[in-house]
Structures are given as structure tokens and as C-alpha cells.
Design an enzyme around this catalytic site. Structure first.
Site, PDB file in Angstrom:
ATOM      1  N   ASP A  17      -3.218  13.896  -0.648  1.00  0.00           N
ATOM      2  CA  ASP A  17      -4.588  13.757  -1.168  1.00  0.00           C
ATOM      3  C   ASP A  17      -5.474  13.258  -0.034  1.00  0.00           C
ATOM      4  OD1 ASP A  17      -6.693  13.669  -3.167  1.00  0.00           O
ATOM      5  OD2 ASP A  17      -6.514  11.497  -3.102  1.00  0.00           O
ATOM      6  N   SER A  18      -6.779  13.432  -0.208  1.00  0.00           N
ATOM      7  CA  SER A  18      -7.713  12.912   0.784  1.00  0.00           C
ATOM      8  C   SER A  18      -7.604  11.381   0.875  1.00  0.00           C
ATOM      9  CB  SER A  18      -9.137  13.297   0.395  1.00  0.00           C
ATOM     10  OG  SER A  18      -9.419  12.784  -0.890  1.00  0.00           O
ATOM     11  N   GLY A  50     -14.833  15.424  -0.894  1.00  0.00           N
ATOM     12  CA  GLY A  50     -15.625  16.091  -1.935  1.00  0.00           C
ATOM     13  C   GLY A  50     -16.952  16.653  -1.495  1.00  0.00           C
ATOM     14  N   CYS A  80      -4.930  17.016  -4.976  1.00  0.00           N
ATOM     15  CA  CYS A  80      -6.356  16.854  -4.721  1.00  0.00           C
ATOM     16  C   CYS A  80      -7.020  18.152  -5.146  1.00  0.00           C
ATOM     17  CB  CYS A  80      -6.568  16.599  -3.228  1.00  0.00           C
ATOM     18  SG  CYS A  80      -8.294  16.569  -2.717  1.00  0.00           S
ATOM     19  N   ASN A  81      -7.974  18.045  -6.062  1.00  0.00           N
ATOM     20  CA  ASN A  81      -8.644  19.264  -6.543  1.00  0.00           C
ATOM     21  C   ASN A  81      -9.488  19.903  -5.454  1.00  0.00           C
ATOM     22  OD1 ASN A  81      -8.451  19.467  -9.789  1.00  0.00           O
ATOM     23  ND2 ASN A  81      -8.319  17.353  -9.103  1.00  0.00           N
ATOM     24  N   GLU A 165     -12.971   4.366  -4.632  1.00  0.00           N
ATOM     25  CA  GLU A 165     -12.464   3.965  -3.312  1.00  0.00           C
ATOM     26  C   GLU A 165     -12.993   2.581  -2.908  1.00  0.00           C
ATOM     27  OE1 GLU A 165     -10.837   6.121  -0.573  1.00  0.00           O
ATOM     28  OE2 GLU A 165     -10.141   7.505  -2.132  1.00  0.00           O
ATOM     29  N   CYS A 199     -10.651  15.819 -10.800  1.00  0.00           N
ATOM     30  CA  CYS A 199     -10.544  15.102  -9.521  1.00  0.00           C
ATOM     31  C   CYS A 199      -9.516  14.018  -9.752  1.00  0.00           C
ATOM     32  CB  CYS A 199     -11.881  14.489  -9.119  1.00  0.00           C
ATOM     33  SG  CYS A 199     -11.744  13.355  -7.711  1.00  0.00           S
ATOM     34  N   THR A 200      -8.572  13.905  -8.835  1.00  0.00           N
ATOM     35  CA  THR A 200      -7.443  12.996  -9.081  1.00  0.00           C
ATOM     36  C   THR A 200      -7.830  11.514  -8.988  1.00  0.00           C
ATOM     37  OG1 THR A 200      -6.762  13.258  -6.760  1.00  0.00           O
ATOM     38  CG2 THR A 200      -5.712  14.682  -8.399  1.00  0.00           C
ATOM     39  N   HIS A 201      -9.060  11.240  -8.544  1.00  0.00           N
ATOM     40  CA  HIS A 201      -9.527   9.846  -8.559  1.00  0.00           C
ATOM     41  C   HIS A 201     -10.028   9.427  -9.944  1.00  0.00           C
ATOM     42  CE1 HIS A 201      -9.547  10.251  -4.207  1.00  0.00           C
ATOM     43  NE2 HIS A 201      -9.932   8.995  -4.069  1.00  0.00           N
TER      44      HIS A 201
HETATM   45  N1  DGL Z   1      -9.120  13.271  -5.164  1.00  0.00           N
HETATM   46  C1  DGL Z   1      -9.827  14.409  -4.709  1.00  0.00           C
HETATM   47  C2  DGL Z   1      -9.900  15.485  -5.768  1.00  0.00           C
HETATM   48  O1  DGL Z   1      -9.042  15.567  -6.649  1.00  0.00           O
HETATM   49  C3  DGL Z   1     -11.196  14.239  -4.122  1.00  0.00           C
HETATM   50  C4  DGL Z   1     -11.559  13.007  -3.497  1.00  0.00           C
HETATM   51  C5  DGL Z   1     -12.485  13.226  -2.326  1.00  0.00           C
HETATM   52  O2  DGL Z   1     -13.661  13.548  -2.506  1.00  0.00           O
HETATM   53  O3  DGL Z   1     -11.972  13.073  -1.223  1.00  0.00           O
HETATM   54  O4  DGL Z   1     -10.799  16.291  -5.743  1.00  0.00           O
END
Ligand code: DGL
Length: 280
Positions: A17-18, A50, A80-81, A165, A199-201
Site C-alpha cells: 500500500d502507499s 491519491g 491499495c485502490n 495518516e 480506499c483501504t484507509h
Molecule cells: N490506501 C490507498 C487506497 O486504497 C490510498 C491512499 C493514498 O492516497 O495514498 O486508495
């Protein structure tokens, strides 16, 4: 033979993931597949992805995937999407052939879309995602392939990843942004009965999202969907299953300061971890 000269020996599953968001996927994967080994890589030094352009997300994701291959992974999950939306297709269609046609990279969008068909009752789907994922229209395209009759409304939430974050996800300030984005999505289609957290966050903001979303609307988190889809994938691909090591160990890698990573990762996972800094 593979161009990257990667070891043929069995290895861990790579989860990328990012930043921290992929931990919400990893923890669900480990619940259903606890016996395997995992390497989690967060590109925290370059997160968030993102709002980055297609080319840059592709370049960064390819670097991370290559690094995970170098570390012995035969299978990498893009947890990560944004990376799944902007890099997965190119990596699958162009880079794997060159790097090693036997290795596999899987994303999170396709399994989520497959699951949504069993959840919605009226075919009105809302998507919350990063600006990059929304601009890619990946959810709209993938849902249209399986369910062309569905109405899909995707809404970008540029503030949500920074809130997570920066440890603001359970603070009062986050309420304002969550409410604003929920209202904007519901204004585009008041009949929405299912909302995907694309989004996984975003699962970290779930209590606030649940409170802001009207009752009766299903909110879909991806962790267990991706985990179940991985179980199914390994059942259908015994050759890949044989290339995975099994000692129940997880290694955490980050491109940022490892102490910083460990402390927030502990919050995501609910237990302490130690991370190592690497360059990709
Ligand atoms: N967790 C990431 C996702 O699922 C995006 C987070 C980011 O913007 O880096 O899209």
C-alpha cells in the site's frame, strides 16, 4: 528464467500500500490465512498516492512490486485502490511478462465489485475513494462489466487519507469532512443503498462514516472481501499455493522512518509491530 533474476524458492505473500491503509486488508487476510508468511510494504515516504498522476502511481507501484519480488514474493496483493486503479492493468499486461511470467499481482477493486452484486438490493451504488481512483473510473467500468444496469456514483474524498495518516480519524475535526462528503454523495443519488469504501484507509473512519450515512444503507469494507477472494484464488491455483512459505510470520517494511511507521501501524492493527526502513 526471469529477467529480474528472482529466486524460485517459495516465499511470503507481498502486501503493498502507499502507506498504512493496506494494514486493514492484511489483518483480514491473516485472520483467514494465518499460516502463511507475509511482507507488508508501505511506501509512506511517498504517500499519499491519491492525488498523484497515473504515470507516477504506476512508476512507484512497479518499483514496490519489483522490490517484493526481489524479496522472494511470488504473489503480491496491491492493498491499495489507487494503485489497483492506476497501475495493476499495466503491471499485469506489460511488466509481468518481462519480469517473470510466473509471478502474480492482484488488486482490490475486482473482488470488491464482484461482492457488491450480492449486497445491493436496488442497484444504486455509491463509491467513496481517492481523487485518483475516482478519476480513473475503475469502479464504474468494472461494475458496468458485471452489472450494466447499476447506477454508480463515485465521490472523491481528498481529505480522508490525510486525516487518517495524521491520526485525526477519531477526532472531532474529522466529523466535518466526513459529513460534507457523505452529503455530497447522497445528493448525487438519493436512492443509493450500498456504499463502497473504495480506499483501504477509510475503514479507520468507519464509525464516523456510519454515523453520517443514513440508516439502512449498507457500507462495504474491503478487508474480508479481499481476504475471501484470496482464499478462493489459492484454492484455484495450487501451483501458486505451493510457492508460499508457511511459518505464520509477517515482516513490515516502510520507505519512511520505521519508528513512526510502527507507532501508527500499531494503532491500525491493535498490536505492536517492528518495522524496517527500505528504499525501493
Ligand atoms: N490506501 C490507498 C487506497 O486504497 C490510498 C491512499 C493514498 O492516497 O495514498 O486508495
Amino acid at each position: 528464467m526471469n529477467a529480474g533474476n528472482f529466486s524460485a524458492a517459495p516465499g511470503p505473500v507481498g502486501v503493498f500500500d502507499s502507506g498504512y491503509g493496506g494494514l486493514t486488508i492484511l489483518s483480514e487476510i491473516r485472520k483467514v490465512l494465518p499460516g502463511y508468511d507475509y511482507i507488508y510494504l508501505g511506501d509512506n515516504a511517498r504517500a499519499p498516492y491519491g492525488s498523484r498522476s497515473f504515470d507516477i502511481v504506476y512508476e512507484f507501484t512497479l518499483e514496490a512490486v519489483t522490490e517484493l519480488f526481489r524479496r522472494g514474493c511470488h504473489l503480491v496483493i496491491l492493498a491499495c485502490n489507487t494503485a489497483s486503479a492506476k497501475a495493476l492493468r499495466n503491471i499485469q499486461q506489460l511488466d509481468l511478462q518481462r519480469l517473470d511470467p510466473e509471478r502474480r499481482v492482484l488488486g482490490v477493486i475486482r473482488p470488491t465489485v464482484e461482492a457488491v452484486g450480492d449486497i445491493t438490493r436496488n442497484g444504486h451504488i455509491g463509491i467513496f475513494a481517492t481523487p485518483g481512483t475516482v478519476a480513473s473510473e475503475s469502479y464504474n467500468i468494472e461494475i458496468a462489466k458485471l452489472h450494466p444496469e447499476y447506477a454508480v456514483s463515485a465521490h472523491a474524498c481528498p481529505m480522508w487519507v490525510p486525516l487518517v495518516e495524521n491520526r485525526e480519524s477519531d477526532r472531532p475535526g474529522a466529523d466535518y469532512f466526513v459529513r460534507q462528503d457523505v452529503d455530497a454523495l447522497m445528493d448525487t443519488d438519493s436512492e443509493i443503498d450500498t456504499i463502497v469504501l473504495g480506499c483501504t484507509h477509510y475503514p479507520l473512519l468507519y464509525p464516523k462514516i456510519r454515523a453520517a450515512v443514513p440508516e439502512g444503507i449498507e457500507i462495504v469494507r474491503q478487508g474480508d472481501i479481499v481476504a475471501r477472494s484470496l482464499v478462493d484464488y489459492l484454492r484455484r491455483h495450487p501451483e501458486m499455493e505451493r510457492s508460499l512459505t508457511r511459518s505464520g510470520h509477517t515482516q513490515y517494511l516502510t520507505t519512511e522512518n520505521p519508528d513512526k511507521f510502527s507507532s501508527l501501524a500499531t494503532l491500525f492493527l491493535g498490536h505492536a509491530i517492528e518495522a524496517e526502513r527500505i528504499e525501493v
